[in-house]
Write an enzyme that holds these catalytic residues in place. Structure first.
Site, mmCIF file in Angstrom:
data_model
loop_
_atom_site.group_PDB
_atom_site.id
_atom_site.type_symbol
_atom_site.label_atom_id
_atom_site.label_comp_id
_atom_site.label_asym_id
_atom_site.label_seq_id
_atom_site.Cartn_x
_atom_site.Cartn_y
_atom_site.Cartn_z
ATOM 1 N N ASP A 187 106.746 89.766 -4.066
ATOM 2 C CA ASP A 187 108.022 89.972 -4.843
ATOM 3 C C ASP A 187 107.636 91.009 -6.100
ATOM 4 O O ASP A 187 106.577 91.283 -6.207
ATOM 5 C CB ASP A 187 108.505 88.672 -5.695
ATOM 6 N N LYS A 232 130.054 96.640 -17.859
ATOM 7 C CA LYS A 232 128.804 97.080 -17.634
ATOM 8 C C LYS A 232 128.418 96.612 -16.240
ATOM 9 O O LYS A 232 128.591 95.346 -15.564
ATOM 10 C CB LYS A 232 127.866 96.923 -18.483
ATOM 11 N N THR A 291 112.020 92.865 -2.558
ATOM 12 C CA THR A 291 112.683 92.618 -3.584
ATOM 13 C C THR A 291 114.137 92.816 -3.642
ATOM 14 O O THR A 291 114.777 93.441 -2.767
ATOM 15 C CB THR A 291 112.219 93.702 -4.869
ATOM 16 N N GLY A 292 114.860 92.076 -4.479
ATOM 17 C CA GLY A 292 116.227 92.246 -4.556
ATOM 18 C C GLY A 292 116.608 93.363 -5.372
ATOM 19 O O GLY A 292 118.003 93.788 -5.373
ATOM 20 N N ASN A 297 114.018 82.315 -6.256
ATOM 21 C CA ASN A 297 114.515 83.083 -5.113
ATOM 22 C C ASN A 297 113.411 83.233 -4.006
ATOM 23 O O ASN A 297 113.394 83.685 -3.107
ATOM 24 C CB ASN A 297 115.271 84.488 -5.501
#
Length: 1135
Positions: A455, A645, A754-755, A865
């Site tokens: 990750d 935002k 990775t996200g 996650n």
């Protein structure tokens, strides 16, 4: 890439991941049907793809052929498939799962429930009283090794097959089973106690008669439960009331989603407004809740009060829920239970990890099957040489039992004890403090890894955000120019305060008069900075938390009640560290968030003035929308402003046209900064009222609520004024670069999953040296259909030695059409970065690598996650990070820092594998040598199935006479740890599995046959006159040979090894005096008891020494010559 790889759309024999493909097929079948691309070979150029459409229409359509199911298929494993499907059918019939439904829950009236709901008990036990023994026995005897021993031991109850004493077969088996059962019983007892402790926790339940105490396991749907501060929430509840004045509370969710940040929860307005707690029973109200589901981040329901006129209805969302396994962090809460037991979110999301079996165990299992085959062949040869006379079938079985020591039962015990020893060594290593071994069965896997899937956030980076850049379109501010922003803010608020007209209102914007006197550019920049900072200070979900002070009388005074907004007493809580970084930054430039509740927030200006804002609406951040918004009304002016935002991809279409946003986002991402776009829109009172009416209507709808709400919010998100772009840096973990360099030199290929967005992921890959400076990076263009995927794969094919960066969406498309080809190309890359990956996609990538390459994979992560990826890999490593402990608890190994992985793999992993390989083969050699002696003995005695050694000698041989020296091999090491870290290339050799292979195994078989033959024939030749003493002579020589062989195998001596050698020799010499009756030949001892005067004579001593020397000396000479002329890589370094 490699031009040699043939690329075909679908291979007929390609292994597919069923669950991965079946899930995709249903989604894309409509689009796939008309496609002619099935016929297309993946070798065409772009030109061919464009012009030659007619050529590939004529090619045969590729199909996945089903294997013919004949009798051969049935014998070769088809029976397992059939049995499995039959069991599934029966299980489906008898244990049909109850369908989960939506429900109406009346407050405080569990008896009104429409149906029976599950009990609220926690149950983590594997077995119960009745299934414990059968369950443990099944787990043991499903392995070939243990089943084999059971059959051999049972055969001893048949008189005609009985050889020796029963305890020689049953004692070792019973010992192994007893140890296993005790270990399982202890684990099961721990689980039972843990469950009982959780289920026995007492909670206050509200009834018409007042409060009563109930156990957690007795809570039912509809109960009103009171949960105190720092108490665990026992079941999924709707939040009705709190002791906090503002009607909200914080909860800690780290045990549910792995996030350490506190979450703000809001009580239902109707029940919070009731004067007293007891009034909950005087109203007639119910909650409508959707059916139980997996998603912990969403909930749809309604609260209805019937006895009011008109009827009161409130929509319920995720912020009104209190999920089980979370902890109340502030105040006391009252909730109504809506889901219990198996239907709670935490239980539904519990994925039970598969039992991981190491590759070494599977290899040894294969070798034991080969040994069994050899044993049967040897027995058949003996019967054939006998001439198949008499009851030969019975004799065949007797021979099989006689040679049963070829497969030693101590193999399993030694290896399990060895694994425990490696785990202990890992946890005691001072260089990697805090490391925990949670799965003790697979330490050898650490020594054979080829792919490391990691990750990014919190694993390679620290998950500690620092505000680095503010860009306003025409001007950019970095860390060195933040003081300019501060002076602008001080100046703008000073001007406001200085004006008498504005001093009473405390206006937030500089007036036009003041601005007119300043230069034009200055005015523009100053007001834009002011607007940007104000937007950042208002648009977030951060709450300042003040430590409580305990007064003299013991009551708690909250700091907020006294308005004690001192800076040293304040900490910020939010659902994301990015948010906290932004609020910390606004504080540093002069605009401080001092207080926040459900309906308002206060900011403090540099001059100490407090600005109050009412929060009218808040739209939280979701992974789908990638943005968050807030509508506030300024108390002093009454102006309504909508601030928003979010990620640049989401905001680009929302903000007004500009020519700088996309370019600057790219620039910041290249620096490794996480970017957020901030925008605003001023609303009139009429506009807001219209929006509020539509929004409340959408929130009450039962069907497609999420879509309707999103549509209403989107109506506001048009032509927003772009204020600024922020850049926040996530710092790298300590020593990430040298660690990745070490792993790369060790031959491990690193994939980063990775996200995060593509640019940030690419930048971290470069800054962490995951991709070396000399390497090219191929960014896989976004593809959405087969044609694009085909062209992009061909472009990628032509690149050599370059790292691949691909997004989750493009990966999905490639795997749908060209799974095998894509994986084969990606596996040749030195590094791969997959960005925008969902947790399930991470696990699927791990499974893909396992399916398409036979190499071992390791996944490392730090958040909730990453759990699915960690559990899917052959070896999962969790880091105790800022995102909580969920990953480290689910992993096989838990470390505190990423840099520890280097030593864990290169030193401990390597040693564990080499030691286990040596130990396993040596234990097998110990069994094979005695079987070789038995074969020689039987052939000399006219192929009689008579045992050579009796009762205790066989048990003693495998235990006290040789166990300590053989087990001391777990302390052996070929190179020192520092040397292994200095030359990580040594690790590369292990991935080929040469320490334990059929080649090394055959060498040990030959050694065993040679030594067994020498020992037996030597004893028969040298002691013809004293033939009655042949057992004593051969057994003494055998024990001495084993001790010398251990000494021959050891590469680095440890003082415990020397102790073990002499201890075993002492045990043997001492036992000669007591076990003399066992040293006779055959079942009847022929009156030949051990004569102590005989074994102390010189002839006995020199003859035994001569036999031992002949059996061992040639092996020493061969080993010396091999090391001299073909030394292994480690010996070159150590010399």
């Amino acid at each position: 890439m490699a031009d040699s790889i043939p690329l075909n759309p679908v291979r007929s024999n390609s292994k597919r991941i069923t669950y991965y493909n079946s899930a995709r097929r249903s989604r894309y079948s409509v689009e796939d049907e008309p496609s002619n691309l099935d016929e297309m070979p993946l070798m065409m150029s772009e030109e061919g793809f464009e012009n030659d459409e007619s050529d590939y229409q004529t090619l045969p359509r590729a199909r996945v052929h089903q294997r013919q199911r004949g009798f051969g298929w049935f014998l070769l494993g088809g029976w397992k498939v059939l049995c499995g499907s039959c069991c599934d059918c029966l299980a489906h019939v008898f244990w049909r799962r109850k369908e989960l439904k939506a429900r109406t829950v009346w407050l405080g009236c569990p008896e009104k429930s429409e149906e029976k709901y599950p009990r609220n008990g926690i149950k983590n036990q594997k077995y119960n009283v009745f299934t414990f023994v059968p369950g443990v026995l099944y787990q043991q005897f499903k392995f070939f090794l243990n089943l084999y021993f059971l059959v051999v031991a049972c055969s001893q109850f048949v008189p005609s097959l009985k050889i020796g004493y029963l305890y020689t077969y049953w004692a070792p088996l019973a010992f192994v089973l007893a140890v296993t059962m005790m270990r399982e019983a202890v684990d099961e007892m721990r689980r039972y106690r843990r469950d009982k402790e959780m289920n026995s926790q007492l909670y206050s339940k509200l009834t018409v008669r007042g409060k009563i105490q109930v156990k957690s396991s007795d809570i039912q749907v509809g109960d009103l439960i009171i949960v105190e501060k720092n108490q665990r929430i026992p079941a999924d509840m709707i939040f009705l009331r709190t002791s906090e004045k503002n009607g909200s509370c914080f909860i800690r969710t780290d045990q549910l989603d792995g996030e350490t940040d506190w979450k703000l929860k809001v009580a239902v307005g109707c029940t919070q407004r009731l004067p007293a707690v007891g009034d909950l029973f005087s109203i007639s109200a119910y909650v409508y809740a959707q059916r139980p589901q997996l998603d912990i981040h969403s909930f749809e329901g309604n609260f209805t009060r019937e006895d009011a006129d008109p009827q009161i209805q409130e929509s319920l969302s995720i912020e009104n829920t209190l999920w089980a396994s979370t902890v109340v962090a502030s105040g006391t809460v009252i909730g109504v239970v809506i889901y219990t037991g198996k239907e709670t979110r935490s239980v539904l999301n519990t994925s039970y990890a598969k039992n991981k079996v190491g590759l070494l165990d599977l290899e040894l299992n294969r070798l034991t099957k080969a040994l069994f085959l050899a044993q049967v062949v040897l027995a058949v040869v003996m019967i054939a040489l006998q001439g198949f006379v008499g009851p030969w079938f019975r004799n065949l079985f007797r021979f099989i039992v006689l040679f049963s020591y070829i497969i030693p039962i101590s193999l399993r015990v030694n290896l399990d004890m060895g694994k425990s020893a490696y785990g202990w060594m890992i946890m005691k290593d001072e260089n990697i403090p805090g490391t925990v071994v949670r799965t003790s069965t697979i330490p050898e896997e650490l020594g054979r890894l080829v792919y490391l899937l990691t990750d990014k956030t919190g694993t390679l980076t620290q998950n500690e955000m620092i505000f680095k850049r503010l860009h306003l379109g025409t001007v950019s501010y970095g860390t060195d120019t933040m003081d300019e922003i501060q002076s602008h803010i001080i100046q703008s608020y000073a001007q406001v305060t200085a004006q008498p007209s504005s001093s009473s209102t405390g206006a937030a914007t500089p007036s036009r008069k003041t601005q007119a006197s300043a230069p034009k550019v200055r005015k523009s920049v100053s007001s834009r900075i002011h607007e940007a900072v104000k937007a950042i200070a208002l648009c977030h979900n951060v709450t300042p938390v003040y430590e409580s002070h305990v007064s003299v009388n013991g009551e708690t005074d909250t700091a907020e009640a006294d308005q004690d907004f001192s800076d040293d007493n304040r900490t910020y809580q939010a659902s994301s560290p990015d948010e906290v970084a932004l609020v910390h930054w606004t504080e540093s430039v002069g605009l401080t968030l001092v207080n926040r509740d459900l309906t308002s927030l206060q900011l403090k200006t540099p001059s100490g003035q407090i600005l109050s804002f009412y929060i009218l609406q808040i739209f939280p951040f979701t992974s789908e929308s990638k943005r968050m918004g807030i509508i506030v009304r300024e108390e002093s002016t009454g102006d309504i402003t909508f601030y928003m935002k979010g990620a640049d991809v989401a905001m680009a279409s929302i903000v007004q046209y500009n020519d700088w946003l996309e370019e600057e986002c790219g620039n910041m991402a290249r620096e490794g900064l996480r970017t957020l776009v901030v925008a605003k829109k001023s609303l009139s009172e009429e506009q807001y009222q219209d929006f509020e009416n539509r929004y409340n209507q959408a929130k009450l709808s039962i069907h497609d609520r999420t879509l309707k709400v999103a549509a209403v919010v989107e109506s506001l998100e048009r032509e927003m004024e772009l204020l600024c772009l922020t850049g926040v840096e996530d710092q790298l973990q300590a020593d990430v670069r040298p660690t990745l360099e070490l792993l790369r030199n060790a031959g491990i290929k690193i994939w980063m999953l990775t996200g995060d967005k593509l640019e940030t992921a690419t930048c971290i890959a470069k800054s962490s040296h995951l991709v070396s400076r000399s390497q090219d990076i191929h960014v896989f263009r976004p593809v959405s259909n087969r044609g694009e995927a085909h062209l992009e794969l061909n472009a990628f094919r032509r690149k050599h030695d370059c790292a691949l960066v691909i997004s989750g969406d493009s990966l999905e498309v490639c795997l749908r059409y060209y799974e095998h080809e894509f994986v084969e190309l990606a596996c040749q890359c030195p590094a791969v970065v997959c960005c925008r990956c969902s947790p399930t996609q991470k696990a699927q990538i791990v499974c893909l690598l396992q399916q398409h390459t036979d190499n071992r994979t390791c996944a490392i992560g730090d958040g909730g996650n990453d759990v699915s990826m960690i559990q899917a890999a052959h070896c999962g490593i969790g880091i105790e990070g800022k995102e909580g402990k969920q990953a480290s608890l689910a992993a096989d190994f838990s470390i505190t820092q990423f840099k520890h992985i280097g030593r864990l793999l290169v030193v401990h992993g390597r040693n564990s594998y080499k030691r286990s390989a040596a130990l396993g083969q040596f234990v097998m050699h110990r069994g094979m040598i005695i079987s070789a002696m038995q074969a020689v003995f039987s052939s000399v005695f006219f192929f009689a199935s008579v045992p050579l050694y009796q009762g205790f000698l066989m048990v003693g041989y495998a235990t006290i006479y040789t166990m300590f020296p053989v087990f001391s091999l777990v302390l052996d090491q070929d190179v020192k740890p520092d040397m292994a870290l200095l030359y990580p290339e040594l690790y590369k050799d292990l991935t080929k599995g040469r320490s334990l292979s059929f080649k090394t195994f055959l060498i040990w078989v030959l050694i065993s046959i040679y030594q067994g033959g020498i020992l037996m024939y030597g004893a028969l030749l040298l002691f013809e006159s004293e033939f009655v003493h042949v057992v004593a002579i051969s057994f003494t020589a055998l024990v001495l040979t084993e001790l010398l062989m251990v000494a021959l195998t050891i590469r680095t001596w440890h003082w415990l090894m020397v102790v073990a050698e002499f201890l075993s020799l002492g045990f043997y010499l001492a036992s000669l005096a007591f076990l003399n009756e066992y040293f006779g030949i055959g079942r009847v001892s022929f009156g030949a008891f051990l004569d102590l005067s005989f074994i102390t004579t010189w002839p006995f001593l020199w003859k035994v020494s001569a036999i031992t020397l002949v059996s061992c000396l040639p092996l020493y000479i061969i080993k010396y010559l091999k090391r001299k002329f073909s030394p292994p890589s480690y010996s070159k370094l150590s010399s």
